[in-house]
Design a protein around this motif. Structure first.
Motif, PDB file in Angstrom:
ATOM      1  N   ALA A   1     -88.482 -43.979 -27.172  1.00  0.00           N
ATOM      2  CA  ALA A   1     -88.746 -44.412 -28.753  1.00  0.00           C
ATOM      3  C   ALA A   1     -90.139 -44.018 -29.030  1.00  0.00           C
ATOM      4  O   ALA A   1     -90.602 -43.366 -30.088  1.00  0.00           O
ATOM      5  CB  ALA A   1     -88.398 -45.652 -29.051  1.00  0.00           C
ATOM      6  N   ALA A   2     -91.340 -44.471 -28.024  1.00  0.00           N
ATOM      7  CA  ALA A   2     -92.682 -44.205 -28.367  1.00  0.00           C
ATOM      8  C   ALA A   2     -92.983 -42.896 -28.296  1.00  0.00           C
ATOM      9  O   ALA A   2     -93.872 -42.243 -29.291  1.00  0.00           O
ATOM     10  CB  ALA A   2     -93.412 -45.009 -27.277  1.00  0.00           C
ATOM     11  N   LEU A   3     -92.338 -41.934 -27.378  1.00  0.00           N
ATOM     12  CA  LEU A   3     -92.652 -40.621 -27.242  1.00  0.00           C
ATOM     13  C   LEU A   3     -92.203 -39.828 -28.458  1.00  0.00           C
ATOM     14  O   LEU A   3     -92.502 -38.781 -28.892  1.00  0.00           O
ATOM     15  CB  LEU A   3     -91.932 -40.019 -26.024  1.00  0.00           C
ATOM     16  N   VAL A   4     -90.878 -40.398 -28.933  1.00  0.00           N
ATOM     17  CA  VAL A   4     -90.209 -39.709 -30.168  1.00  0.00           C
ATOM     18  C   VAL A   4     -91.169 -39.904 -31.543  1.00  0.00           C
ATOM     19  O   VAL A   4     -91.637 -39.012 -32.036  1.00  0.00           O
ATOM     20  CB  VAL A   4     -88.935 -40.140 -30.581  1.00  0.00           C
ATOM     21  N   ALA A   5     -91.819 -41.120 -31.425  1.00  0.00           N
ATOM     22  CA  ALA A   5     -92.934 -41.323 -32.479  1.00  0.00           C
ATOM     23  C   ALA A   5     -93.903 -40.418 -32.409  1.00  0.00           C
ATOM     24  O   ALA A   5     -94.638 -39.897 -33.466  1.00  0.00           O
ATOM     25  CB  ALA A   5     -93.193 -42.710 -32.411  1.00  0.00           C
ATOM     26  N   LEU A   6     -94.465 -39.814 -31.229  1.00  0.00           N
ATOM     27  CA  LEU A   6     -95.342 -39.018 -31.041  1.00  0.00           C
ATOM     28  C   LEU A   6     -95.203 -37.410 -31.153  1.00  0.00           C
ATOM     29  O   LEU A   6     -95.890 -36.707 -30.914  1.00  0.00           O
ATOM     30  CB  LEU A   6     -96.072 -39.332 -29.377  1.00  0.00           C
ATOM     31  N   GLY A   7     -93.676 -37.187 -31.417  1.00  0.00           N
ATOM     32  CA  GLY A   7     -93.465 -35.939 -31.722  1.00  0.00           C
ATOM     33  C   GLY A   7     -92.278 -35.338 -30.669  1.00  0.00           C
ATOM     34  O   GLY A   7     -91.798 -34.185 -31.070  1.00  0.00           O
ATOM     35  N   CYS A   8     -92.025 -36.099 -29.723  1.00  0.00           N
ATOM     36  CA  CYS A   8     -90.978 -35.489 -28.753  1.00  0.00           C
ATOM     37  C   CYS A   8     -89.626 -35.405 -29.491  1.00  0.00           C
ATOM     38  O   CYS A   8     -89.197 -36.059 -30.269  1.00  0.00           O
ATOM     39  CB  CYS A   8     -90.828 -36.667 -27.573  1.00  0.00           C
ATOM     40  N   HIS A   9     -88.956 -34.228 -29.184  1.00  0.00           N
ATOM     41  CA  HIS A   9     -87.688 -33.976 -29.691  1.00  0.00           C
ATOM     42  C   HIS A   9     -86.535 -33.753 -28.730  1.00  0.00           C
ATOM     43  O   HIS A   9     -85.609 -33.229 -28.657  1.00  0.00           O
ATOM     44  CB  HIS A   9     -87.686 -32.373 -30.243  1.00  0.00           C
ATOM     45  N   LEU A  10     -86.800 -34.707 -27.422  1.00  0.00           N
ATOM     46  CA  LEU A  10     -85.847 -34.989 -26.483  1.00  0.00           C
ATOM     47  C   LEU A  10     -85.088 -33.428 -25.898  1.00  0.00           C
ATOM     48  O   LEU A  10     -83.871 -33.238 -25.967  1.00  0.00           O
ATOM     49  CB  LEU A  10     -84.874 -35.567 -27.156  1.00  0.00           C
TER      50      LEU A  10
END
Length: 506
Positions: free
Chosen positions: A409-418
């Motif tokens: 979730a933290a990485l998604v907040a930084l822009g990660c699109h999985l």
């Protein structure tokens, strides 16, 4: 070279009437999907390289690009699905293990989505968080069974020192992600955000970069089987020391950072040669029993003058409750349980998807076991692996956790699109890479703002919900499964989770 039987995973559609041939897509893609022979010349795309990260789509100034999943038709068969056929063909071509990143992507039940929270109405009225104080602060570490004081005149003094407790202003921490698996800029954003929020971040097993040690008061450092970066100073500067026995995305196997990501800076931090693979074997070669684990816990406490809580992190596996009981009796102050939906930089797909159990059932089983044995207050529980929103945080606490870790979730907040290609080191968003050109795409200051906004938003939502439940302190919710009801769960699932079905009264 023989023609691959594996079709591209994504289609790249370019609207030529909109494309101005600026080359932004060429520069933004870390996987060399787009190419341009000359400035402002024709742009061509190699679809076989596309991982669906959407970076080129987001940054295209004229919205000329679309990336779509290539759902190619195969004869429908319940056993031989398109995914199974893809994996067989891939392994027939490469002869290797199929790697995956992020968490388990199989369609297992998400128990958080099948649990409903309670609300207060009349006899126990709701609390308005805008007008009443709401306590979301929590403490990690063992709790004293009783407070013994000695009176001397008008003063009282503790007869025994209180256990060391760590105060968190919110029950949300940043999960273990090592420098090497993610870029230094991401590490810095996580560290600074944790400091601003009054919570903790975990360095992972990759050592502690010297530039980040100014945030040490809010750090958890790991002692893993590889002992990367572990020395006396590393242990002394941290707030908490965590012994990593396993993680949810790959129970029973060790960590591996490929030599391609082992830059001189990562190598110096991990204290190994540049360009070499960093391998953490599955077992700690000095731990083969609970007694061995106790010896390491005692050693770490002694070397830090008994001033730091010791945490032990294990994967959520079938006998996790018994394992946690042993860890608690070995003297750990905190136990982290990492569920099978926990993220990773790289893991064999078969391990990531087929081994372990969900965090919801694991944390419930551990909490119940420790309560039955009368040792629940001797240790704190942290839930990790698949926490996606504030409701998940609340439900994890109701099931028995004191706090939670968030990583994906933290990485998604930084822009990660999985896109699931962290192991390649080519992350177009600059997150899971050591490429200097790509990693500059994460601005630590902007990253801090996004992470702080996310956790603050979740914390506000937590206050709203516990207020609706008629509770004014998050610690009153810990292990309180009467505030949960199961929807669409069978009898066995309800029993393991320790909750009643929806519609059944207290």
């Amino acid at each position: 070279m023989p023609r691959s039987l594996v079709p591209p995973a994504f289609f790249v559609e370019r609207v030529t009437t909109r494309c101005i041939k600026c080359g932004v897509c060429v520069r933004q893609c870390g996987f060399s999907v787009h190419a341009q022979a000359e400035p402002y010349g024709e742009v061509v795309s190699t679809e076989e390289n596309c991982v669906g990260c959407q970076r080129c789509v987001v940054f295209c100034p004229t919205r000329a690009l679309r990336i779509m999943e290539n759902v190619h038709s195969v004869r429908q068969h319940p056993n031989w699905t398109a995914g199974v056929i893809h994996d067989i063909q891939k392994q027939a071509e490469t002869g290797g293990i199929i790697l995956g990143s992020m968490g388990c992507d199989k369609d297992y039940p998400i128990y958080f989505d099948r649990l409903a929270l309670n609300a207060s109405q009349v006899t126990n009225p709701a609390i308005d968080p805008l007008r009443e104080p709401m306590e979301v602060r929590t403490y990690l570490g063992s709790k004293a069974p009783r407070v013994e004081v000695k009176r001397s005149g008008v003063t009282f003094r503790l007869q025994k020192p209180m256990p060391i407790g760590i105060k968190l202003e919110t029950p949300i921490m940043f999960a273990a992600m090592s420098f090497g698996s993610i870029s230094k800029n991401v590490c810095e954003a996580l560290a600074k955000a944790a400091t601003e929020l009054g919570t903790l971040f975990n360095t992972g097993e990759g050592g502690y970069h010297a530039d980040l040690r100014k945030y040490a008061a809010n750090s958890i450092v790991q002692v893993a089987s590889g002992r990367f970066g572990v020395d006396k100073e590393y242990l002394e500067v941290a707030r908490v020391i965590e012994i990593k026995m396993g993680q949810g995305a790959k129970p029973g196997i060790g960590g591996h950072l490929p030599g391609e990501k082992m830059t001189w800076e990562v190598a110096r931090t991990r204290m190994i040669p540049k360009g070499t693979d960093a391998i953490s074997p599955a077992p700690h070669h000095d731990i083969y029993s609970i007694e061995d684990l106790k010896q390491l816990i005692d050693t770490l406490k002694e070397v830090t003058d008994y001033k730091k809580p010791i945490s032990v992190k294990v994967a959520a596996v079938h006998n996790v409750a018994a394992i946690a009981s042993g860890i608690a009796r070995a003297g750990a102050d905190i136990i982290t349980i990492d569920g099978m939906k926990g993220g990773t930089g790289a893991a064999p797909k078969v391990v990531r998807n087929e081994i372990g159990i969900p965090i919801e059932v694991a944390i419930a089983a551990v909490d119940q076991r420790l309560r039955e044995e009368g040792i629940r207050d001797e240790v704190s529980l942290v839930a990790s692996g698949g926490i996606r929103c504030s409701a998940d945080v609340l439900k994890a606490i109701c099931l028995g956790a004191d706090a939670v870790y968030i990583g994906t979730a933290a990485l998604v907040a930084l822009g990660c699109h999985l896109c699931g290609k962290c192991y390649t080191g080519k992350c177009s968003w600059g997150i899971a890479t050591q490429d200097e050109y790509l990693s500059r795409r994460v601005n630590p200051e902007l990253g801090v703002k996004r992470l702080v906004n996310l956790v603050n938003a979740w914390t506000l939502e937590i206050k709203e919900v516990i207020g609706a439940m008629g509770i004014n302190a998050i610690e009153s919710l810990r292990g309180n499964r009467l505030h949960l009801r199961g929807i669409g769960l069978n009898e066995v699932e309800l029993k393991v989770l320790g909750v009643k079905p929806a519609g059944e009264s207290m």
